[in-house]
Design an enzyme around this catalytic site. Structure first.
Site, short mmCIF file in Angstrom:
data_model
loop_
_atom_site.label_atom_id
_atom_site.label_comp_id
_atom_site.label_asym_id
_atom_site.label_seq_id
_atom_site.Cartn_x
_atom_site.Cartn_y
_atom_site.Cartn_z
N SER A 67 0.83 -1.21 0.00
CA SER A 67 0.00 0.00 0.00
C SER A 67 0.87 1.26 0.00
CB SER A 67 -0.92 0.02 1.22
OG SER A 67 -1.74 -1.12 1.24
N1 SAM Z 1 -0.32 -4.89 4.36
C1 SAM Z 1 0.40 -5.15 3.16
C2 SAM Z 1 1.76 -4.54 3.12
O1 SAM Z 1 2.17 -3.88 4.09
O2 SAM Z 1 2.44 -4.77 2.12
C3 SAM Z 1 -0.34 -4.74 1.91
C4 SAM Z 1 -1.54 -5.53 1.68
S1 SAM Z 1 -2.09 -5.73 0.04
C5 SAM Z 1 -2.80 -4.15 -0.26
C6 SAM Z 1 -3.46 -6.81 0.47
C7 SAM Z 1 -3.05 -8.20 0.85
O3 SAM Z 1 -4.18 -8.88 1.37
C8 SAM Z 1 -2.56 -9.03 -0.32
O4 SAM Z 1 -1.29 -9.55 -0.04
C9 SAM Z 1 -3.61 -10.14 -0.44
O5 SAM Z 1 -3.09 -11.36 -0.90
C10 SAM Z 1 -4.08 -10.23 0.99
N2 SAM Z 1 -5.41 -10.85 1.18
C11 SAM Z 1 -6.54 -10.70 0.46
N3 SAM Z 1 -7.52 -11.46 1.00
C12 SAM Z 1 -6.99 -12.08 2.09
C13 SAM Z 1 -7.50 -12.99 3.05
N4 SAM Z 1 -8.77 -13.44 3.06
N5 SAM Z 1 -6.68 -13.42 4.02
C14 SAM Z 1 -5.38 -13.00 4.07
N6 SAM Z 1 -4.84 -12.15 3.18
C15 SAM Z 1 -5.64 -11.70 2.20
#
Ligand code: SAM
Length: 220
Positions: A67
C-alpha cells in the site's frame, strides 16, 4: 554500493517521505517515528528499491501491492489513537511492511496472508530483520481464533462487509480498521466494540485490492 543499495540515500529518502506525510496531515509522532526507522526499501525486490519511498502503491507480485505510504500511515494513526498498545491482528501481510511498522511501535503483531508465495517472501524478510512477528498462511476473513481476542484488527484489503468472525475476535474496547466497499473504492471504517455494541464510523475513500475469502469476496 552494497546489496541493499545506497544506505544514506535511502535514509534521506525516508526523511523526505516523512516530511511529505506531515504535509498530507499525518501528525501522530509514534507513526512518523516508525516510518523514519523502518527501512521500507527492504520490503521491495532489489530491482525496485528506488521506488520504495515514492508515495504510491507498488506491485509485489501475485497481482498484489504494497500500500501507498500515506495509506499505511493513515490506518496506523487511526489504530494508534484508539488502541495504543496490545495485541494486533493484521489481515493481508503482503510485503510485510505494515506488520513491521506495527512491530516497531511495540504492538504484539499477528498477521495472516492467503497467498503462499507472499507468505514465504514476507517470512524471509521478517527472518532477515529478526522481527518477532507471528504469521500464518490462510484465510484471514476467519481471523486467528487460537490467539483471539485482539485489541486491534487492521484489514489491509477491501471488504464487502466486516467479516463477522473477525468482529467476534475483537476484545472488549477493541478496534477494527477496515476499508469497506466495492471494487470502485472503499470507505475506511473504524469499528469499536463497546460493551456488547459495535460502533461504526466511516472516513475517507481509498482503493484496495479485494479481501478474498469465506467472509470476503469470492475468488475469480
Ligand atoms: N499490508 C500489506 C503490506 O504492508 O504490504 C499490503 C496488503 S495488500 C494491499 C493486500 C493483501 O491482502 C494481499 O497480499 C492479499 O493477498 C491479501 N489478502 C486478500 N484477501 C486475504 C484474506 N482473506 N486473508 C489473508 N490475506 C488476504
Amino acid at each position: 554500493m552494497s546489496e541493499y543499495g545506497n544506505g544514506s540515500l535511502y535514509t534521506e529518502r525516508r526523511y523526505e517521505m516523512v516530511e511529505q506525510l506531515k504535509r498530507y496531515g499525518i501528525t501522530n509522532t509514534r507513526v512518523l517515528e516508525a516510518f523514519l526507522s523502518v527501512e521500507r526499501h527492504l520490503f521491495f525486490d532489489h530491482e525496485n528499491r528506488d521506488a520504495a519511498y515514492d508515495d504510491c502503491a507498488f506491485p509485489i507480485g501475485c497481482g498484489q501491492t504494497i500500500s501507498q505510504p500515506y495509506t499505511v500511515a493513515y490506518m496506523t494513526s487511526m489504530l494508534s489513537e484508539r488502541c495504543p498498545s496490545g495485541k494486533v491482528l493484521e489481515i493481508g501481510t503482503g510485503s510485510g511492511y505494515q506488520a513491521a511498522i506495527l512491530d516497531y511501535m511495540g504492538y504484539s503483531v499477528y498477521t495472516v496472508e492467503r497467498i503462499p508465495e507472499l507468505f514465504r517472501r514476507s517470512s524471509a524478510i521478517f527472518g532477515a530483520l529478526d522481527l518477532k512477528i507471528h504469521q500464518r498462511l490462510g484465510d484471514g476473513t476467519l481471523g486467528w481464533e487460537d490467539e483471539a481476542p485482539f485489541n486491534g484488527i487492521i484489514v489491509t484489503a477491501g471488504a464487502p462487509d466486516p467479516p463477522p468472525t473477525l468482529l467476534e475476535q475483537l476484545a472488549e474496547d477493541g478496534v477494527m480498521i477496515i476499508p469497506i466497499g466495492g471494487s470502485a473504492g472503499q470507505r475506511m471504517t473504524v469499528i469499536t466494540r463497546d460493551a456488547d455494541a459495535l460502533r461504526h464510523e466511516g472516513f475517507h475513500a481509498f482503493a484496495f485490492v479485494p479481501l478474498i475469502g469465506r467472509e470476503g469476496w469470492r475468488d475469480g
